[in-house]
Write a protein that holds these residues in place. Structure first.
Motif, PDB file in Angstrom:
ATOM      1  N   ASP B  57       0.992  -1.111  -0.067  1.00 35.04           N
ATOM      2  CA  ASP B  57      -0.131  -0.074  -0.080  1.00 35.04           C
ATOM      3  C   ASP B  57       0.784   1.307   0.038  1.00 35.04           C
ATOM      4  OD1 ASP B  57      -3.116   0.379   0.477  1.00 35.04           O
ATOM      5  OD2 ASP B  57      -1.741   2.147   1.689  1.00 35.04           O
ATOM      6  N   PRO B  58       0.422   2.339  -0.594  1.00 32.58           N
ATOM      7  CA  PRO B  58       1.257   3.469  -0.594  1.00 32.58           C
ATOM      8  C   PRO B  58       1.421   4.018   0.921  1.00 32.58           C
ATOM      9  CG  PRO B  58      -0.480   3.719  -2.325  1.00 32.58           C
ATOM     10  CD  PRO B  58      -0.832   2.497  -1.539  1.00 32.58           C
ATOM     11  N   SER B  59       0.761   3.868   1.689  1.00 33.95           N
ATOM     12  CA  SER B  59       0.858   3.964   3.181  1.00 33.95           C
ATOM     13  C   SER B  59       1.493   3.290   3.886  1.00 33.95           C
ATOM     14  CB  SER B  59      -0.475   4.355   3.817  1.00 33.95           C
ATOM     15  OG  SER B  59      -1.222   3.188   3.953  1.00 33.95           O
ATOM     16  N   ALA B  60       2.196   2.084   3.339  1.00 34.11           N
ATOM     17  CA  ALA B  60       2.863   1.359   4.054  1.00 34.11           C
ATOM     18  C   ALA B  60       4.015   1.957   4.907  1.00 34.11           C
ATOM     19  CB  ALA B  60       3.626   0.291   3.188  1.00 34.11           C
ATOM     20  N   SER B  61       4.167   1.500   6.059  1.00 30.13           N
ATOM     21  CA  SER B  61       5.069   2.216   7.259  1.00 30.13           C
ATOM     22  C   SER B  61       6.437   2.535   6.630  1.00 30.13           C
ATOM     23  CB  SER B  61       5.187   1.360   8.347  1.00 30.13           C
ATOM     24  OG  SER B  61       5.587   2.072   9.356  1.00 30.13           O
ATOM     25  N   VAL B  62       7.053   1.618   5.786  1.00 31.99           N
ATOM     26  CA  VAL B  62       8.452   1.857   5.619  1.00 31.99           C
ATOM     27  C   VAL B  62       8.741   2.853   4.665  1.00 31.99           C
ATOM     28  CG1 VAL B  62       8.119   0.157   3.346  1.00 31.99           C
ATOM     29  CG2 VAL B  62      10.470   0.388   4.600  1.00 31.99           C
ATOM     30  N   PHE B  63       7.711   3.380   3.870  1.00 36.81           N
ATOM     31  CA  PHE B  63       7.804   4.561   3.068  1.00 36.81           C
ATOM     32  C   PHE B  63       7.923   5.757   3.785  1.00 36.81           C
ATOM     33  CE2 PHE B  63       5.288   1.561  -0.034  1.00 36.81           C
ATOM     34  CZ  PHE B  63       6.531   1.141  -0.801  1.00 36.81           C
ATOM     35  N   THR B 133      34.428 -13.488  -7.472  1.00 35.52           N
ATOM     36  CA  THR B 133      32.995 -13.405  -7.349  1.00 35.52           C
ATOM     37  C   THR B 133      32.305 -14.200  -6.332  1.00 35.52           C
ATOM     38  OG1 THR B 133      32.973 -15.430  -8.673  1.00 35.52           O
ATOM     39  CG2 THR B 133      32.977 -13.376 -10.111  1.00 35.52           C
ATOM     40  N   SER B 134      31.083 -13.920  -5.939  1.00 37.83           N
ATOM     41  CA  SER B 134      30.414 -14.691  -5.110  1.00 37.83           C
ATOM     42  C   SER B 134      28.711 -14.348  -5.341  1.00 37.83           C
ATOM     43  CB  SER B 134      30.821 -14.218  -3.478  1.00 37.83           C
ATOM     44  OG  SER B 134      30.687 -12.777  -3.527  1.00 37.83           O
ATOM     45  N   LEU B 135      28.180 -15.246  -4.384  1.00 38.19           N
ATOM     46  CA  LEU B 135      26.579 -14.903  -4.374  1.00 38.19           C
ATOM     47  C   LEU B 135      26.274 -14.124  -3.077  1.00 38.19           C
ATOM     48  CD1 LEU B 135      24.025 -15.655  -5.803  1.00 38.19           C
ATOM     49  CD2 LEU B 135      23.763 -17.344  -4.054  1.00 38.19           C
ATOM     50  N   TYR B 136      26.046 -12.903  -3.353  1.00 41.46           N
ATOM     51  CA  TYR B 136      25.638 -11.861  -2.374  1.00 41.46           C
ATOM     52  C   TYR B 136      24.266 -12.378  -1.672  1.00 41.46           C
ATOM     53  CZ  TYR B 136      24.970  -7.472   0.264  1.00 41.46           C
ATOM     54  OH  TYR B 136      24.885  -6.357   1.200  1.00 41.46           O
ATOM     55  N   ILE B 137      24.154 -12.228  -0.529  1.00 37.07           N
ATOM     56  CA  ILE B 137      22.932 -12.623   0.114  1.00 37.07           C
ATOM     57  C   ILE B 137      22.350 -11.268   1.000  1.00 37.07           C
ATOM     58  CG2 ILE B 137      21.923 -14.191   1.926  1.00 37.07           C
ATOM     59  CD1 ILE B 137      24.243 -15.940   1.244  1.00 37.07           C
ATOM     60  N   ARG B 138      21.275 -10.885   0.768  1.00 36.54           N
ATOM     61  CA  ARG B 138      20.625  -9.797   1.440  1.00 36.54           C
ATOM     62  C   ARG B 138      19.565 -10.052   2.033  1.00 36.54           C
ATOM     63  NH1 ARG B 138      20.718  -4.121   0.891  1.00 36.54           N
ATOM     64  NH2 ARG B 138      23.053  -4.726   1.010  1.00 36.54           N
ATOM     65  N   PRO B 139      19.436 -10.604   3.443  1.00 39.85           N
ATOM     66  CA  PRO B 139      18.175 -10.451   4.051  1.00 39.85           C
ATOM     67  C   PRO B 139      18.007  -9.100   4.530  1.00 39.85           C
ATOM     68  CG  PRO B 139      20.259 -11.792   5.135  1.00 39.85           C
ATOM     69  CD  PRO B 139      20.794 -10.655   4.250  1.00 39.85           C
ATOM     70  N   PHE B 140      16.571  -8.944   4.723  1.00 39.11           N
ATOM     71  CA  PHE B 140      16.186  -7.576   5.059  1.00 39.11           C
ATOM     72  C   PHE B 140      14.642  -7.622   5.716  1.00 39.11           C
ATOM     73  CE2 PHE B 140      13.540  -6.032   1.530  1.00 39.11           C
ATOM     74  CZ  PHE B 140      13.843  -6.939   0.400  1.00 39.11           C
ATOM     75  N   VAL B 141      14.422  -6.741   6.281  1.00 35.93           N
ATOM     76  CA  VAL B 141      12.796  -6.734   7.056  1.00 35.93           C
ATOM     77  C   VAL B 141      12.483  -5.116   6.754  1.00 35.93           C
ATOM     78  CG1 VAL B 141      11.461  -6.990   9.165  1.00 35.93           C
ATOM     79  CG2 VAL B 141      13.954  -7.995   8.863  1.00 35.93           C
ATOM     80  N   ILE B 142      11.366  -5.116   6.336  1.00 37.20           N
ATOM     81  CA  ILE B 142      10.535  -3.885   6.076  1.00 37.20           C
ATOM     82  C   ILE B 142       9.156  -3.762   6.937  1.00 37.20           C
ATOM     83  CG2 ILE B 142      11.639  -3.191   3.907  1.00 37.20           C
ATOM     84  CD1 ILE B 142       9.053  -4.092   2.405  1.00 37.20           C
ATOM     85  N   ALA B 143       8.671  -2.493   7.401  1.00 37.07           N
ATOM     86  CA  ALA B 143       7.580  -2.413   7.985  1.00 37.07           C
ATOM     87  C   ALA B 143       6.307  -2.191   7.060  1.00 37.07           C
ATOM     88  CB  ALA B 143       7.484  -1.265   8.830  1.00 37.07           C
ATOM     89  N   THR B 144       5.643  -2.930   6.701  1.00 37.45           N
ATOM     90  CA  THR B 144       4.360  -2.840   5.853  1.00 37.45           C
ATOM     91  C   THR B 144       2.871  -2.363   6.296  1.00 37.45           C
ATOM     92  OG1 THR B 144       3.757  -5.449   6.301  1.00 37.45           O
ATOM     93  CG2 THR B 144       5.484  -4.851   4.820  1.00 37.45           C
ATOM     94  N   GLU B 145       2.738  -2.076   7.714  1.00 36.61           N
ATOM     95  CA  GLU B 145       1.298  -1.651   7.924  1.00 36.61           C
ATOM     96  C   GLU B 145       0.986  -0.509   7.088  1.00 36.61           C
ATOM     97  OE1 GLU B 145       0.813  -0.676  12.034  1.00 36.61           O
ATOM     98  OE2 GLU B 145      -1.285  -0.221  12.045  1.00 36.61           O
TER      99      GLU B 145
END
Lengths: 356, 356
Positions: B57-63, B133-145
């Motif tokens: 949603d455009p109102s998602a907290s992370v934005f 070279t390698s495989l880069y791993i990006r774990p991440f958490v975002i707020a969605t409310e």
């Protein structure tokens, strides 16, 4: 009407929420404004479109490196049914200042005002008319480039969404709040981004806000990051103290948000012949003024609640009761003056209100 | 295999990019890991799903209020074709520390390691084998409310995405970089969020990075926000100085990121009998040590480039050349030692590598 702004029609209108139970920022109108940016191309495709979810790559820059700025302002319904915006030009200017600090491209201020006005005009029916209600306007810009390189994004989306809102504090508007003076966490520091309205400042404030709530306080008063001595701002407001009949508020040092309600308050209070000083204020001065009986009022200013009286401060564990915990005369007059201007009951200074 | 992690199959595999032209964080593999959180319900529905855009949603907290934390680690291909992770437990622990600071719910560390391992195992073919070279791993958490109230979000999404990457500095790996010591902008301050790996810290750093680039430097060295005197960290790395045969690096003061490569470097260098001091270091000390001919090496440490030699520092307008601008002995040995462990050529300390 600016023909550059394309319009996509909806076929179905949402049911409007009950104006007596509006939670802040929870309901959104039928339409939103959207515009995109690509490096080398600039801002393009300004459009009013049905309110709808955004689709972004998981690697979109905003999720990882936080380039996100926003504004908040309101459209008010007058008694005779007109719709007024309060100083939208100031919000748009500040949005561009925030963009600059966050290495984001500037927006065309004329186009943004036009977009905002057209969108509110189209959604006029969503501006509630009940006391204390308004249509909250949230312009924001987010970085959208799908890349994990740490650098300024090459693409952005600018949006405006609208949300009918009730009184910020519910029925308790103008009931004085209790403030905890935070001396562990800090909000911002000179050289940082405290004067930009950027998402990270808010995320950084949540832990202190929770701590204050856990201790039984409503909001946090931030001190400067360096000496933890000078007053900065309250969670979502700028702060004013009335001492010996004079108002004083922290100067815009670089780490404080330049509030539009703050600027309006300073201008109005001065117009009443009451001096307003913008300067560095230590929390010890506030404590001393209170002990001497010279601190008669404390209040916050901000778009959400306009003016919020402060009834109590916790300063390093000591309780300071302000004006017997009741709302003070200047706070009350200021709240009434600003809301009267916002609601078109009285004419404010030139250009403070813009009719949609 | 943890049966709790659901798997959705793709029907079409992407064409893998040419390993000789891998831009950092630009290409993503076929699958990603996703898990959702709702207040009162906890984390739920862990799943490996086709890599696909997010719908929010455009109102998602992370934005708006920027609750977003992340990690970065890599999977390496050994000469005999196995795939190794480097200290993933440390990244997961730090992710939870970041979550705590940003008022975000903690993750189950066992489940995250399992998810990460399963995902990399499934995408094993995407781990490139070319040098650097390698495989880069990006774990991440975002707020969605979807809510504009300023408060901790009630819902979140945790994701892991994978990106095959080349050497961070391209062919110029181990070519010394030029660093600008920033004395106007600051990165973080005690009491703030400098020790959390949160998106806002990166957005806040971009303007100084651009300034350094405009002045002809590669990266910024941050000083403390209070006195603008003590060394903090470099753009994307922790920093080490070799003075009189001893290594010294800023202590973890609260405003510095606790680097996993930093911790590994300290342990390895000490194992060679070279003292490593973690302490407050003023930039003036560095200047003086250089003037006396005692500063023999400067290098940065980080996941992206492992070890980056610094050949030149601009300290308040004065140029300091480090070790004739060439890579130093400790820097080189450290780079080789860490990469040898990461590539499984030598056995590092217990648990530093985890085979997938």
């Amino acid at each position: 009407m600016n023909k550059l702004i394309e319009r996509e029609k909806i076929t179905f209108h949402k049911v409007k929420p009950d104006p007596s139970s509006l939670e802040f920022g929870k309901y959104f109108t039928d339409y939103m404004f959207v515009m995109d940016y690509e490096e080398g191309m600039g801002w393009y495709h300004p459009r009013i479109a049905p309110y709808a979810p955004l689709t972004l790559d998981p690697s979109a820059s905003v999720f990882h490196y936080g380039q996100a700025v926003f504004e908040g302002l309101k459209a008010y319904r007058t008694e005779d049914g007109r719709v007024l915006l309060f100083r939208p030009d100031q919000n748009i200017k500040r949005l561009n200042r925030s963009c600059e600090r966050m290495s984001m491209p500037p927006l065309d201020e004329v186009l943004v005002l036009e977009a905002l006005t057209q969108l509110v005009e189209l959604e006029k029916d969503w501006v509630p008319k009940e006391k204390g209600t308004s249509l909250y306007i949230r312009p924001f810009v987010i970085a959208t480039e799908p890349s994990l390189g740490v650098k300024a994004s090459k693409s952005y989306t600018f949006m405006i969404v609208l949300s009918p809102v009730g009184s910020y504090y519910g029925d308790d508007q103008l009931k004085p709040v209790r403030i905890y003076v935070e001396d562990e966490y800090v909000r911002a520091v000179n050289g940082g981004v405290g004067n930009a309205k950027t998402s990270g400042n808010y995320a950084a404030s949540l832990q202190a806000q929770r701590k204050a709530n856990d201790l039984g306080y409503d909001q946090v008063l931030w001190l400067d990051a360096i000496e933890k001595k000078y007053v900065e701002e309250v969670g979502s407001m700028n702060i004013f103290f009335v001492i010996n009949g004079e108002a004083v508020t922290p100067a815009l040092s670089g780490s404080i948000l330049s509030g539009i309600t703050r600027a309006s308050a300073i201008e109005l209070i001065r117009s009443w012949g009451i001096p307003v000083r913008e300067e560095r204020i230590s929390i010890d001065e506030i404590y001393t003024a209170s002990a001497r009986g010279e601190l008669t009022e404390v209040f916050g200013t901000g778009t959400a609640a306009v003016v919020t009286p402060v009834g109590e401060l916790n300063i390093h564990g000591k309780t300071v009761i302000v004006g017997d915990g009741q709302i003070g005369g200047i706070s009350k007059k200021l709240y009434e003056s600003i809301t009267d201007i916002q609601l078109g009951k009285v004419k404010g200074p030139v250009n403070w209100t813009v009719e949609v």
